[in-house]
Write a protein that holds these residues in place. Structure first.
Motif, PDB file in Angstrom:
ATOM      1  N   GLU A 292       0.803  -1.223   0.000  1.00 23.35           N
ATOM      2  CA  GLU A 292       0.000   0.000   0.000  1.00 23.35           C
ATOM      3  C   GLU A 292       0.838   1.276   0.000  1.00 23.35           C
ATOM      4  OE1 GLU A 292       1.309  -0.509   4.159  1.00 23.35           O
ATOM      5  OE2 GLU A 292       0.652  -1.864   2.556  1.00 23.35           O
ATOM      6  N   GLN A 445      -2.956   8.374  -4.010  1.00 24.41           N
ATOM      7  CA  GLN A 445      -4.058   7.982  -3.117  1.00 24.41           C
ATOM      8  C   GLN A 445      -5.384   7.859  -3.856  1.00 24.41           C
ATOM      9  OE1 GLN A 445      -3.196   6.997  -0.103  1.00 24.41           O
ATOM     10  NE2 GLN A 445      -1.104   7.617  -0.710  1.00 24.41           N
ATOM     11  N   LYS A 447      -6.849   6.118  -6.597  1.00 18.89           N
ATOM     12  CA  LYS A 447      -6.498   5.000  -7.462  1.00 18.89           C
ATOM     13  C   LYS A 447      -7.008   5.130  -8.885  1.00 18.89           C
ATOM     14  CE  LYS A 447      -3.938   2.889  -4.522  1.00 18.89           C
ATOM     15  NZ  LYS A 447      -2.468   2.999  -4.724  1.00 18.89           N
TER      16      LYS A 447
END
Length: 500
Positions: A292, A445, A447
């Motif tokens: 992530e 952030q 996507k």
């Protein structure tokens, strides 16, 4: 057309930077366009070992030195390649220009003067090859004496000289000039003299029929005091015969759809394999596997030009806050190497460093990173930002040279019209780079936006076919112009317009 391409590097035989990639890819693309291009380079030990079925085609005696000319085919291409085999000059292990202690070979002027004289013999059909080029294309200071020596001959091929990086000029003390046995006419500010030094690159800049460099922006920049390294006056004088042709990318070797070096293949239509490449890269560098968190990367010579010091300063807070990871591949200045290792030692879970160069790892880094940092203080063309685009690894670049020519900044308008391909910033400072990284992290952030940016980057086409066509047009233009050349050869200090 018959073209002799002279270079001191060609991948995979010898590589210290982008020159090697360009030499191989450009000559191969021109060969594929059905032109008779042949390469010549020094017979370094690895070059002799890596070309199959080498044959000695002729033996020459140049200034008392016996030289064998070997011929084979450049690996993975169909480009005939000659190796200039003079063991006392080129049979040295390691770096082609310096010893293991990283200091330049003290006889580099003699080594590449010999190389140049062999190229000249080939160009004048004096090497017993029964083949004479119409064009001689020289590259960087190591071949700079070729145009100078050929200028003394009225019946000669047309000459192109390409600047890959003006920062490397082949400068030697003035007394070295006498050791080369050159005509005294070359020792002037119109010729090879540069502030009472011998400048081999000036042989190409002063005497070639046309000078190119590796991007349009860099061709403009080197005519300024900031980037001209004292040669801007000469380059402005030659402005009508100076042009920038953007380097290309060999997508046969640099494409995640079929790259054999990477963990998993992927494409703009199916990006799933990129995550596998990221995990494999994290494991390879021994950092924590955190899918992530954005993984930043850099490949390049660790020298001030590349802005490695800016990278280390800008990423330190991100590593401390565990907001990003960093991997770095390269070598160069010891102080920068030590600083990179020290930072990795402070954050071993999130930063990895590999000193040196590893081709497989370079491909894996391009595929596995999310963001590629290239904050060069100057960059003639750059290849890694173009590799990064194809791998969906969003480049953050400074607006200079080829970086400015190949990356479109992501802002509201370019994101809306889907022309954005990366992040571009201006000042060569760590805060400016840090701000650019923050912009990228913000996009990361979101996507859907990031995925679209990746796909747009991967759709860019910087193939060598486009660049090779520009060179072919240049060659053809020079050959057409040659029909109008005067009996009196052109010399530095005289405008070509005087003769036309």
């Amino acid at each position: 057309m018959r073209i002799l391409f002279a270079s001191s590097e060609a991948y995979p035989l010898v590589k210290t930077g982008g020159l090697a990639d360009v030499s191989t890819s450009l000559s191969s693309a021109i060969r594929e366009a059905h032109e008779d291009i042949r390469m010549v380079l020094p017979a370094y030990p690895r070059a002799k070992a890596d070309i199959d079925a080498l044959q000695t085609v002729t033996t020459l005696v140049i200034d008392g030195v016996t030289v064998e000319l070997l011929q084979g085919i450049l690996p993975a291409t169909n480009v005939p390649t000659y190796l200039v085999d003079a063991p006392a000059y080129f049979a040295r292990e390691g770096h082609p220009y310096c010893a293991l202690d990283r200091r330049d070979w003290q006889d580099n002027h003699l080594r590449f003067a010999l190389f140049a004289r062999v190229v000249v013999a080939m160009a004048l059909n004096e090497a017993n090859l029964n083949w004479q080029p119409q064009i001689v294309h020289c590259n960087d200071w190591q071949t700079g004496l070729v145009p100078a020596l050929l200028s003394q001959h009225a019946e000669r091929p047309a000459m192109v000289f390409t600047i890959h990086n003006l920062a490397y000029q082949g400068l030697f003390p003035a007394y070295r000039f006498a050791e080369l046995g050159l005509s005294e006419s070359f020792w002037s500010y119109h010729g090879l003299e540069f502030h009472n030094q011998l400048s081999l690159i000036k042989g190409g800049l002063s005497y070639a029929d046309h000078v190119t460099t590796v991007s349009p922006s860099y061709a403009r920049e080197i005519r300024s005091g900031q980037f001209g390294y004292g040669l801007e006056g000469l380059l402005n004088y030659r402005a009508q015969t100076l042009s920038g042709i953007l380097n290309g990318v060999d997508y046969r070797h640099w494409d995640p759809r079929w790259d054999n070096y990477i963990k998993a293949h992927y494409s703009p239509e199916d990006l799933q394999g990129k995550g596998q490449c990221k995990q494999a890269l994290q494991e390879c560098f021994g950092i924590e596997v955190r899918p992530e968190v954005p993984l930043l990367g850099h490949i390049g010579r660790m020298v001030p030009q590349k802005g490695v010091d800016l990278i280390l300063k800008a990423v330190e807070p991100l590593l401390a806050e565990k907001r990003a990871q960093m991997v770095l591949l390269g070598s160069g200045d010891k102080a920068l190497e030590d600083a990179a290792r020290a930072l990795a030692a402070r954050f071993p879970e999130d930063m990895g460093v590999c000193l040196g160069y590893n081709e497989a790892l370079a491909h894996q880094l391009e595929a596995g990173c999310d963001i590629f940092l290239m904050p060069s203080r100057f960059e003639p063309c750059g290849l890694n930002q173009m590799y990064s685009l194809r791998y969906g690894t969003i480049p953050i670049v400074r607006r200079t040279g080829g970086l400015a020519d190949t990356v479109v900044d992501a802002h509201a308008d370019t994101l809306a019209d889907q022309s954005a391909t990366g992040i571009v910033f201006e000042p060569a400072t760590a805060p400016a780079l840090a701000a650019a990284i923050e912009r990228a992290l913000s996009l990361y952030q979101d996507k859907p936006v990031w995925t679209q940016l990746m796909r747009q980057a991967m759709s860019q086409d910087f193939s060598w076919a486009h660049s090779a066509q520009h060179y072919l047009e240049l060659y053809e233009g020079l050959l057409g112009e040659r029909a109008h050349w005067p009996a009196t050869r052109w010399e530095p200090g005289k405008q070509r317009s005087e003769f036309l």
